[in-house]
Design an enzyme around this catalytic site. Sequence first.
Site, mmCIF file in Angstrom:
data_model
loop_
_atom_site.group_PDB
_atom_site.id
_atom_site.type_symbol
_atom_site.label_atom_id
_atom_site.label_comp_id
_atom_site.label_asym_id
_atom_site.label_seq_id
_atom_site.Cartn_x
_atom_site.Cartn_y
_atom_site.Cartn_z
ATOM 1 N N ARG A 52 -27.117 -14.040 8.990
ATOM 2 C CA ARG A 52 -26.366 -13.296 10.004
ATOM 3 C C ARG A 52 -27.307 -12.747 11.081
ATOM 4 O O ARG A 52 -26.952 -12.691 12.263
ATOM 5 C CB ARG A 52 -25.569 -12.157 9.362
ATOM 6 C CG ARG A 52 -24.636 -11.491 10.368
ATOM 7 C CD ARG A 52 -23.727 -10.476 9.739
ATOM 8 N NE ARG A 52 -24.480 -9.398 9.131
ATOM 9 C CZ ARG A 52 -23.949 -8.450 8.371
ATOM 10 N NH1 ARG A 52 -22.653 -8.466 8.112
ATOM 11 N NH2 ARG A 52 -24.687 -7.505 7.850
ATOM 12 N N ARG A 100 -37.537 -1.169 33.036
ATOM 13 C CA ARG A 100 -36.084 -1.076 32.920
ATOM 14 C C ARG A 100 -35.373 -1.876 34.009
ATOM 15 O O ARG A 100 -35.568 -1.651 35.201
ATOM 16 C CB ARG A 100 -35.630 0.387 32.967
ATOM 17 C CG ARG A 100 -34.147 0.543 32.632
ATOM 18 C CD ARG A 100 -33.701 1.994 32.631
ATOM 19 N NE ARG A 100 -32.297 2.075 32.236
ATOM 20 C CZ ARG A 100 -31.275 1.851 33.068
ATOM 21 N NH1 ARG A 100 -31.496 1.553 34.326
ATOM 22 N NH2 ARG A 100 -30.029 1.918 32.627
ATOM 23 N N HIS A 102 -31.431 -4.251 34.067
ATOM 24 C CA HIS A 102 -30.360 -4.810 33.241
ATOM 25 C C HIS A 102 -30.607 -6.289 32.917
ATOM 26 O O HIS A 102 -30.291 -6.756 31.824
ATOM 27 C CB HIS A 102 -29.004 -4.684 33.951
ATOM 28 C CG HIS A 102 -28.465 -3.283 33.965
ATOM 29 N ND1 HIS A 102 -29.123 -2.239 34.572
ATOM 30 C CD2 HIS A 102 -27.336 -2.750 33.443
ATOM 31 C CE1 HIS A 102 -28.425 -1.122 34.434
ATOM 32 N NE2 HIS A 102 -27.329 -1.405 33.736
ATOM 33 N N LYS A 149 -23.939 -8.028 15.028
ATOM 34 C CA LYS A 149 -24.395 -6.759 14.427
ATOM 35 C C LYS A 149 -25.349 -6.070 15.399
ATOM 36 O O LYS A 149 -26.576 -6.049 15.206
ATOM 37 C CB LYS A 149 -25.030 -7.006 13.054
ATOM 38 C CG LYS A 149 -25.028 -5.744 12.186
ATOM 39 C CD LYS A 149 -25.258 -6.076 10.745
ATOM 40 C CE LYS A 149 -25.573 -4.862 9.897
ATOM 41 N NZ LYS A 149 -24.479 -3.915 9.718
ATOM 42 N N GLU A 182 -11.373 -2.716 10.681
ATOM 43 C CA GLU A 182 -12.342 -2.481 9.597
ATOM 44 C C GLU A 182 -12.687 -1.001 9.628
ATOM 45 O O GLU A 182 -12.047 -0.234 10.346
ATOM 46 C CB GLU A 182 -13.587 -3.364 9.793
ATOM 47 C CG GLU A 182 -14.285 -3.087 11.111
ATOM 48 C CD GLU A 182 -15.467 -4.010 11.379
ATOM 49 O OE1 GLU A 182 -16.109 -4.470 10.423
ATOM 50 O OE2 GLU A 182 -15.758 -4.245 12.567
HETATM 51 C C1 LIG Z 1 -18.669 -2.158 11.293
HETATM 52 C C2 LIG Z 1 -19.118 -2.724 9.980
HETATM 53 N N1 LIG Z 1 -18.277 -3.554 9.307
HETATM 54 C C3 LIG Z 1 -18.611 -4.075 8.107
HETATM 55 C C4 LIG Z 1 -19.843 -3.789 7.529
HETATM 56 C C5 LIG Z 1 -20.191 -4.394 6.190
HETATM 57 O O1 LIG Z 1 -21.166 -5.388 6.334
HETATM 58 P P1 LIG Z 1 -22.162 -5.744 5.129
HETATM 59 O O2 LIG Z 1 -21.311 -6.052 3.961
HETATM 60 O O3 LIG Z 1 -22.899 -6.944 5.631
HETATM 61 O O4 LIG Z 1 -23.029 -4.563 4.936
HETATM 62 C C6 LIG Z 1 -20.743 -2.955 8.193
HETATM 63 C C7 LIG Z 1 -22.046 -2.648 7.623
HETATM 64 O O5 LIG Z 1 -22.900 -2.065 8.221
HETATM 65 C C8 LIG Z 1 -20.378 -2.420 9.462
HETATM 66 O O6 LIG Z 1 -21.209 -1.616 10.138
#
Ligand SMILES: Cc1ncc(COP(=O)(O)O)c(C=O)c1O
Length: 307
Positions: A52, A100, A102, A149, A182
């Site tokens: 990931r 700095r 963008h 992420k 989530e």
């Molecule tokens: C917004 C969000 N969703 C889901 C997860 C769960 O992800 P993982 O199982 O890879 O930790 C996280 C973990 O940090 C998160 O920040």
Amino acid sequence: MSRIAYVNGRFVWHQDACIHIEDRGNQFADAVYEVWGVRGGALMDFDGHMTRLARSLSELQIRRPMSDAALSAILVRMVALNHIRNGLIYLQVSRGQARRDHIFPSPDTRPGIMITAKPVNFEKAEARAGKGISVITQPDIRWARRDIKSVSLLPNVLAKQAAAEAGAGECWMIDTDGFITEASASNAWIVTADGTLVTRPASNDILNGITRRTLFRLARNAGIKTQERPFTRDEALAAREAFITSASAFLTPVVEIDGKPVANGHPGTFSLQLRASYVATAKERARKQMNRPSVWLVACRGERPVN
Ligand SMILES: Cc1ncc(COP(=O)(O)O)c(C=O)c1O
């Protein structure tokens, strides 16, 4: 005990660890991160998080800071240097340090990398899971690429803070159609009356949790029915069980939503059994993944990271 961090090619004392003021992660949140759970000294779901990380970097066109083997070795060494039996390893990679602007800096700008480690009280975490947590709900005000992420976590921070102020353990976020996306730092699940595990499908709407994916595999192998579809807060309140998953929470039952109990207001046996088998399976897989000769060869040679 003194903690050790890794910053841009060096292991340093945690209290001395610092990055440049013009690191783009600092000024633009132009950075991505990963978090590994550590159990019994092993990094859980190691490959899933590495994959990931590569995807997040590629989606944002950030250079990989070093080879996977070198990075693996540093992560393993961080666990050892910090004497982590149960804990968390945090890794952040930014687009690097530049004046700095963008617009992306020149492509040969070195990415910034930092890694920290912290122990987690195993008994406390188990007790929390055994009791279950309550959650609140709030509108999801995040950007449209939640699958990356990214360290751009301000809406998540505000949601988690609101939960803490309400005495809850998490905040479930709701999209404009009334479906749960989530939680602020975890994925949301329910168990329906017929024992089907339900969670929202992976898309740009949610972070595709590594724990979520592992749990799916585990459930399917055990012959448990699974379904990827959105669900509402009312459906969750009427569900047999509800829970969250993440690298830090593993699987933690949700017993109350916005002050109303889920089922009888106690963690369900389904969730607790799944948690136990997730931890056992992930620990075993972690041991196998971390014992790969490639990781240890690099660790023993002390290969310099390409940074
Ligand atoms: C917004 C969000 N969703 C889901 C997860 C769960 O992800 P993982 O199982 O890879 O930790 C996280 C973990 O940090 C998160 O920040």
